[in-house]
Write an enzyme that holds these catalytic residues in place. Sequence first.
Site, PDB file in Angstrom:
ATOM      1  N   GLU A 100      -7.087  -6.884 -33.846  1.00  0.00           N
ATOM      2  CA  GLU A 100      -7.569  -7.725 -32.745  1.00  0.00           C
ATOM      3  C   GLU A 100      -6.316  -8.287 -32.099  1.00  0.00           C
ATOM      4  O   GLU A 100      -5.765  -9.286 -32.533  1.00  0.00           O
ATOM      5  CB  GLU A 100      -8.469  -8.809 -33.323  1.00  0.00           C
ATOM      6  CG  GLU A 100      -9.504  -9.303 -32.348  1.00  0.00           C
ATOM      7  CD  GLU A 100      -9.061 -10.569 -31.691  1.00  0.00           C
ATOM      8  OE1 GLU A 100      -8.488 -10.450 -30.579  1.00  0.00           O
ATOM      9  OE2 GLU A 100      -9.250 -11.639 -32.266  1.00  0.00           O
ATOM     10  N   CYS A 159      -6.845 -15.498 -27.127  1.00  0.00           N
ATOM     11  CA  CYS A 159      -6.673 -14.093 -26.759  1.00  0.00           C
ATOM     12  C   CYS A 159      -7.680 -13.728 -25.678  1.00  0.00           C
ATOM     13  O   CYS A 159      -7.507 -12.745 -24.972  1.00  0.00           O
ATOM     14  CB  CYS A 159      -6.748 -13.189 -27.965  1.00  0.00           C
ATOM     15  SG  CYS A 159      -8.215 -13.407 -28.897  1.00  0.00           S
TER      16      CYS A 159
HETATM   17  C1  UN1 Z   1      -8.832 -15.610 -30.338  1.00  0.00           C
HETATM   18  O1  UN1 Z   1      -8.340 -16.168 -29.368  1.00  0.00           O
HETATM   19  O2  UN1 Z   1      -8.123 -15.011 -31.174  1.00  0.00           O
HETATM   20  O3  UN1 Z   1     -14.183 -15.901 -27.610  1.00  0.00           O
HETATM   21  C2  UN1 Z   1     -10.280 -15.651 -30.668  1.00  0.00           C
HETATM   22  C3  UN1 Z   1     -13.419 -16.839 -27.902  1.00  0.00           C
HETATM   23  C4  UN1 Z   1     -13.433 -17.336 -29.311  1.00  0.00           C
HETATM   24  C5  UN1 Z   1     -12.526 -16.533 -30.177  1.00  0.00           C
HETATM   25  C6  UN1 Z   1     -11.133 -16.341 -29.659  1.00  0.00           C
HETATM   26  N1  UN1 Z   1     -14.766 -17.290 -29.827  1.00  0.00           N
HETATM   27  O4  UN1 Z   1     -12.683 -17.362 -27.084  1.00  0.00           O
END
Ligand code: UN1
Length: 508
Positions: A262, A296
């Site tokens: 990821e 992310c």
């Molecule tokens: C991340 O930034 O690694 O959808 C995960 C989202 C959160 C998860 C982010 N539920 O922004």
Amino acid sequence: MTIQLQDQTMTTTVREALLACGVSEHQFHGDREIHSPVTGELLLNVQSHTRADVEQAITDAHDAFLTWRDVPAPVRGQVVKRWAELLTEHKSDLASLVTAEVGKITSEAEGEVQEMIDICDFAVGQSRMLYGKTMPSERPGHRLMETWHPLGVVGCITAFNFPVAPYAWNTALALVAGDSVVWKPSAVGTLCALATQALLSRAVADCGAPEGINQLVIADPEASAPLLDDKRVALVSATGSTRMGREISPRVAQRFGRILLELGGNNAALVTPSADLDLALRGIAFAAAGTAGQRCTTMRRLIVHESVADELVEKLVAAYRTLTIGKPSDEGVLVGPLVNRRSYEDMQAALAQAKDEGGQVLVGGNRVMADEYPDAYYVEPAIVKMPAQSAIVEDETFAPILYVMTYTDLDEAIQLHNAVPQGLSSAIFTSDQTEAEIFLSARGSDCGIANVNIGTSGAEIGGAFGGEKETGGGRESGSDAWKIYMRRATNTINYSGELPLAQGVEFI
Ligand code: UN1
């Protein structure tokens, strides 16, 4: 932009929260210094692990797996259920650690812990639904079916920006799947990891599950190398940068280990002429400036139809000016600090490059509160108007910069949208059903997540989470993501008393 700040030491709060979660006092010393991005102050020292410790953790996890895999899945689910109870009880303790150690505002820190509780709920239900299929056999008196078995030790590598939720997405499912987990958190997030681990260990003990199923290693990449190279680690699940993924993926592949990646996102939203601009405005502001641009799933690109661009951008700039930047635990603050100096420098370098490439900074970009906190890096979220999707726009800069570009026809917008190396999350703001369906179709967004009238961040745990291209292709959390934590066996059972061969083959 309003700026709020109150000076107070966090160390006491942090110690109390750690103790409340069951971390013992003797862990509060060692070679690793934990600083808070909120003030730059030293919170605590903790001891890091050596390579030999990591090897031992894998051995212990593997031993525990050999017992754990025989425990019925719904019984395994009880550990996760207990963990959820403890997480609920200690939600504000854990959230306060997320705030102190990573700099998230309180409601987002609590939201992250809520994601942990939610995935536990999901996993407990899943523990009774590890379904395999039965298929009609082509032979008489035969049954064809599949069974899902526990996989082994899962190595879980997590990033600073979500120090606890992705660990829970992996671990809640891995545990009901019958696996054990060795967790290597990012250096920023160590205290959150200690607290999370203590709560899980308590759940394990309360339920009488094997002691070694959850291992935590506080280790630098060199010491934690066995997580990548040891054959007993059946799956490596890693969240982080594309650079990190590129480094670790071939190592795990080389020994035919399973890998779940990821990695980076470069998430965009399209805004079409029919969009509800007020709704879009709120969706964009949270996705682009929330978490100080350090998700992310943060929105980094905005591709707006030229007919509504001026109006939307003007509204966005005005909204950005009202964002309260400050200490993340203070009431009303929406934007906390960047994680460290490096992150601030990367942001400044990206802004400079954007200007070189013809960009115009419409709002934000400056560092604030440097006088009070020379070792903390608070910045104004920035909006930069770009003449084209130039090199810097194709890069993921982990900071609050939103690049705005315009388009004239939808196909062109989708092409622009998909022309970056990353493929995590995406959105379209529109009231036109045809446009929405095109965006969600095979010729639309090429991302793992594609939303309509919602920003790019803040996904619920029930869906599969992850993305394509340089995002790494992995899927975690909901839907059928549980399958990667298990191995599938296909079984053919012959009760015919004869031995007919498949495909009509004749042999003795
Ligand atoms: C991340 O930034 O690694 O959808 C995960 C989202 C959160 C998860 C982010 N539920 O922004």
